[in-house]
Design an enzyme around this catalytic site. Sequence first.
Site, PDB file in Angstrom:
ATOM      1  N   GLN A  89       8.857   8.330  -6.943  1.00  0.00           N
ATOM      2  CA  GLN A  89       7.389   8.123  -6.914  1.00  0.00           C
ATOM      3  C   GLN A  89       6.551   9.565  -7.691  1.00  0.00           C
ATOM      4  O   GLN A  89       5.478   9.450  -7.833  1.00  0.00           O
ATOM      5  CB  GLN A  89       6.579   7.993  -5.617  1.00  0.00           C
ATOM      6  CG  GLN A  89       7.345   6.530  -5.113  1.00  0.00           C
ATOM      7  CD  GLN A  89       7.075   6.452  -3.456  1.00  0.00           C
ATOM      8  OE1 GLN A  89       6.383   7.408  -2.939  1.00  0.00           O
ATOM      9  NE2 GLN A  89       7.399   5.402  -3.008  1.00  0.00           N
ATOM     10  N   HIS A 151       6.459   9.723  -1.542  1.00  0.00           N
ATOM     11  CA  HIS A 151       5.307  10.164  -0.911  1.00  0.00           C
ATOM     12  C   HIS A 151       4.866  11.556  -1.277  1.00  0.00           C
ATOM     13  O   HIS A 151       4.300  12.289  -0.383  1.00  0.00           O
ATOM     14  CB  HIS A 151       5.392   9.917   0.704  1.00  0.00           C
ATOM     15  CG  HIS A 151       5.578   8.565   1.098  1.00  0.00           C
ATOM     16  ND1 HIS A 151       5.951   8.430   2.516  1.00  0.00           N
ATOM     17  CD2 HIS A 151       5.889   7.394   0.625  1.00  0.00           C
ATOM     18  CE1 HIS A 151       6.035   7.014   2.800  1.00  0.00           C
ATOM     19  NE2 HIS A 151       6.104   6.601   1.546  1.00  0.00           N
ATOM     20  N   GLU A 244      -4.936   2.044   5.247  1.00  0.00           N
ATOM     21  CA  GLU A 244      -6.015   2.410   6.015  1.00  0.00           C
ATOM     22  C   GLU A 244      -7.001   2.949   4.971  1.00  0.00           C
ATOM     23  O   GLU A 244      -6.595   3.509   3.985  1.00  0.00           O
ATOM     24  CB  GLU A 244      -5.743   3.514   7.041  1.00  0.00           C
ATOM     25  CG  GLU A 244      -5.021   3.029   8.118  1.00  0.00           C
ATOM     26  CD  GLU A 244      -4.663   4.299   9.240  1.00  0.00           C
ATOM     27  OE1 GLU A 244      -4.014   3.992  10.107  1.00  0.00           O
ATOM     28  OE2 GLU A 244      -5.367   5.440   8.919  1.00  0.00           O
TER      29      GLU A 244
END
Length: 373
Positions: A89, A151, A244
């Site tokens: 990523q 991440h 979220e």
Amino acid sequence: MPTCKQTLFISYLLLTPVLASASETFTTDEADFRLTTVARGLEHPWSLAFLPDGDILVTEREGRLRRIHQNQLVKAPVAGLPDLVVSGQGGLLDLQLHPDFESNHTLFLSYAHRTAQGMTTRVAKATLEGNRLVDVSVIFEALPRSGTSRHFAGRMAFDNSGYLYIAVGDRGDMDRAQDTQDDAGGVHRITVTGSPAPGNPGMGRSDINDTLLTWGNRNIQGMTVHPDSGAIWTHEHGPRGGDEINIIRPGTNYGWPEITYGIGYTGLPISSLTEKPGMAQPLHYWDPSIAPSGMAFYTGDQFPEWQGDLFVGALKMRKLVRLEIRDGKVQEEEDILTGLGERIRDVRNGPDGSLWLLTDSSDGKVLRLDPVQ
């Protein structure tokens, strides 16, 4: 006769033959719009920024910074990027212009970086001169490094005081997000020179890193400034469910992984709790996960019906989400572009009042939403 400076500009402006395609028309609850492909052929584009001269800069995760000039993609990438690594990523990630870019031509890049100790998220400051970056310097590095390629987060935003907010993911090691002496799993706030911003919760303390502003954040992929309050809003990936939206408040613990509305990728619970004293509740969450990426409040004047609405891209669910916010709460949610089949990586307000998107693929596109007249 062109000047020397104009000749140099023309020499690098070898444009790829990618013209804006015919537009398509879409109908939504509040407004109709035309969707135009401004450029394509980008390799996993991640972020874009609008220059005062009308050009657009786009980062490609594969390690290139590209320029769009008069709706055409410049063939030659911007030269002079900092040393970075493309892994999983990670790669070249976000791009932010200095608040005084028009006078100082300074910009900021987030990216993945590797040494013998592992990989991490870095931010570099540089000056844009023509099609080259000069005076490149690293102003932020998240520590400790690790061997994972997940991440990295990397989203950035400037607040109204001129401080730079930087998201760092938990790097695939969830417990790091609750360690305030670890840079992973939180939001950092620095000055443009890389110093900790005044008022950070860790200033003068040994138990909280001095650039750390919040913690308990899993992997923030959207960050924007509220047009009225000036607060920084973010969204982050949950695991399976539990994406979220949060409002960033200094010294706040957002709970990951001790509280979550999601479950693990194995299908097993991560935590039995969705709330806990001392940990913030999200303003909004998605279950199942949409894999949100990119976020912007619409502030233009081309779509008066959308004024103040929050737009969020979705990777997994391949759509654009419009959220109507009133009194700090989501009152309405609408899915847009569900039939497009594109992973939406970034969402930005254009200087002309249009809304701009990036699609995440090996043939990534720059898309523009304009009203139907």
